[in-house]
Design an enzyme around this catalytic site. Sequence first.
Site, short mmCIF file in Angstrom:
data_model
loop_
_atom_site.label_atom_id
_atom_site.label_comp_id
_atom_site.label_asym_id
_atom_site.label_seq_id
_atom_site.Cartn_x
_atom_site.Cartn_y
_atom_site.Cartn_z
N HIS A 161 35.41 44.59 40.28
CA HIS A 161 36.62 44.76 39.59
C HIS A 161 36.35 44.27 38.07
O HIS A 161 37.42 44.86 37.28
CB HIS A 161 37.71 43.73 40.40
CG HIS A 161 37.96 44.71 41.71
ND1 HIS A 161 37.22 44.48 42.99
CD2 HIS A 161 38.83 45.70 41.74
CE1 HIS A 161 37.85 45.11 43.89
NE2 HIS A 161 38.52 45.95 43.08
N GLU A 199 38.20 55.71 52.30
CA GLU A 199 37.34 54.67 51.85
C GLU A 199 36.73 54.00 52.84
O GLU A 199 35.74 53.05 52.61
CB GLU A 199 37.83 54.06 50.83
CG GLU A 199 39.00 53.24 51.50
CD GLU A 199 39.63 52.05 50.44
OE1 GLU A 199 39.13 52.08 49.28
OE2 GLU A 199 40.95 51.51 50.47
N ASP A 233 34.52 51.97 47.78
CA ASP A 233 34.30 51.31 48.97
C ASP A 233 33.75 52.34 49.94
O ASP A 233 32.91 51.90 50.73
CB ASP A 233 35.74 50.96 49.70
CG ASP A 233 36.23 49.51 49.12
OD1 ASP A 233 35.22 48.86 48.96
OD2 ASP A 233 37.31 49.41 48.65
N CYS A 242 39.89 58.74 43.83
CA CYS A 242 40.15 57.64 42.63
C CYS A 242 39.04 56.53 42.75
O CYS A 242 39.54 55.61 41.91
CB CYS A 242 41.61 56.96 43.15
SG CYS A 242 41.70 56.33 44.68
C1 PEP Z 1 37.64 52.56 46.10
O1 PEP Z 1 37.46 51.88 46.91
O2 PEP Z 1 37.14 53.62 45.62
C2 PEP Z 1 39.20 52.35 45.26
C3 PEP Z 1 39.67 53.15 44.52
O3 PEP Z 1 39.74 51.13 45.48
P1 PEP Z 1 39.27 49.57 44.80
O4 PEP Z 1 38.18 50.07 43.90
O5 PEP Z 1 40.50 49.31 44.18
O6 PEP Z 1 38.60 48.98 46.01
MG MG Z 2 38.74 50.54 47.84
#
Ligand code: PEP
Ligand code: MG
Length: 561
Positions: free
Chosen positions: A184, A426, A450, A497
């Site tokens: 993150h 995911e 994920d 995404c």
């Molecule tokens: C992902 O898992 O690709 C996603 C977009 O969600 P996050 O990165 O917030 O887990």
């Molecule tokens: Mg995710």
Amino acid sequence: MMKTISVKRTASKGVVMGKAYVVKRPDLSADRSMINDSAVAAEVARYEAAVEAAKADLAELAETNAIFGAHLELVQDPTLCDGVIDKIKGELKNAELSLEETVDMFAAIFESMDDEYMRERGADMKDVGKRLMCKLKGVEDNALSAIHEKVIVVAKDLAPSDTAVMNLEYVLGFITQEGGVTSHVSIMARNLNLPALVGVEGILDEVNTGDMIAMDAKVGTIILNPDEAAVAEYTEKMEIFAKRERELAEIALLPAETIDGKTVELFANVGSIEDIKNALPHHIEGIGLFRTEFLYMENDHFPTEEEQFEVYKEAAELLEGKEVIIRTLDIGGDKSLTYFDFGVEENPFLGYRAIRICLDREDVFKTQLRALLRASAYGNIRIMYPMVISVEELDRCNALLTECKEELRAEGKAFNEEIVVGMMIETPSSCVLADEFAKRVGFFSIGTNDLTQYTLVVDRGNKKISNMYNSFHPSVLRNIKRAIDCGHAAGIKVGMCGEFASDPKALKVLLGFGLDEFSMSAGAVSEVKAELRSTTYAAAKELADKVAQCAYVKEIEDLLN
Ligand code: PEP
Ligand code: MG
């Protein structure tokens, strides 16, 4: 002395020079030795001085962040003060030990209460205890809130909540010893358009606060204490980077289409209204992922319906009718809340998180759904559920959404009756069941961050195995392809995404697979658009068909190189 460090993983591009600010997290455990009667007065005085010092800090912090207002009240609460002082006097424990035991006791009492508001006070109590302990031990923590000049932040790791206390105006970039490209801290850096390098082994032993650093986050180079020649080189690099940014700004104005006329949607990922405002100048066509967890993490309580409604409404209005895909709370894993106890878990990424928490805490979930529905009256909001693994979960989410709609109708509150609801793909389970899910939702958005970690069973944040974390692995690509095929068979849009959507090497394959929407940090949109505009769909399709047949990672890499 000048030293150059090469970094394999770049988290967010950019070239920058500035002073280092090294975040140190001190040992805050108490010394367990006892004191004599004669030392009591001095220990009490030490504690009182610590309270005064903490009060002064908190009064200043409270002006910019509401969390600290509550802490200011707590630090001077007579129950806490008397509790500590009574222990010093009555049990002859030193000030640190008395503080530790008192805070632990109160925090435990708060956390065992039925009332949620009171339970949340347990986390505040611990935070205040930490602050007082720092004062007693004469060490600095939470150093992030103390930044008040332009610096490159160097830390072991940075949690999303850390950015809440930083004044980002002063942050030139990040370097962390831990973390991967999809951790993150990397995502945050990209959303903020700040250069960042992660997983830089040993960096904390190399650099001290105040050292000069030059970094090129695209190439992955850090120069400690650059000499005159290096400074000149980096000054030039910064200019070149700025020139490329200007070129990309021109490309941003052009349509997202291939040479042979195939168009796709280029959307932005955001985590706040601020991010949306930063994204709009990149000429994005919509928001493909609004990570709402930041709204929860930057707060000292679960945000109320009204608080959330204001944010979602503003998001909808800012996009002026363009799609805004808002993801419901995706907390847990590496994203915690100061006011909610997740309990200790052996495997948090496989544990109590995201939709699982929302379906367990229906009150929390319905508050968000109601806010989202109400905001949908002001623009083109779409709702997206994260981490879904079963049709039962999806059905339950939708049943709660229906309940919320009924409540709002009864209350005479406006919302978009036609609101489109989708889900993230995911988890491997959602890929296997993609045909079933596709019949039941309005769109898919593939979360490769994920999906890659769960398909390959490789922790997305673990540096030791980051070479195994590879979205080009045939299993991941086949999962992606399956989700797209199933989505299209059911006539729904399929977006992506996860970070893979902005990987220039992946573009042709994803385009060839038929991905409809690419959502990424806004800073990457123009670069992807430039790449797209120099590609033909026909060539992309041919390449994607070949890639889909590959069994080996190496074959895929060879094809893409
Ligand atoms: C992902 O898992 O690709 C996603 C977009 O969600 P996050 O990165 O917030 O887990
Ligand atoms: Mg995710």
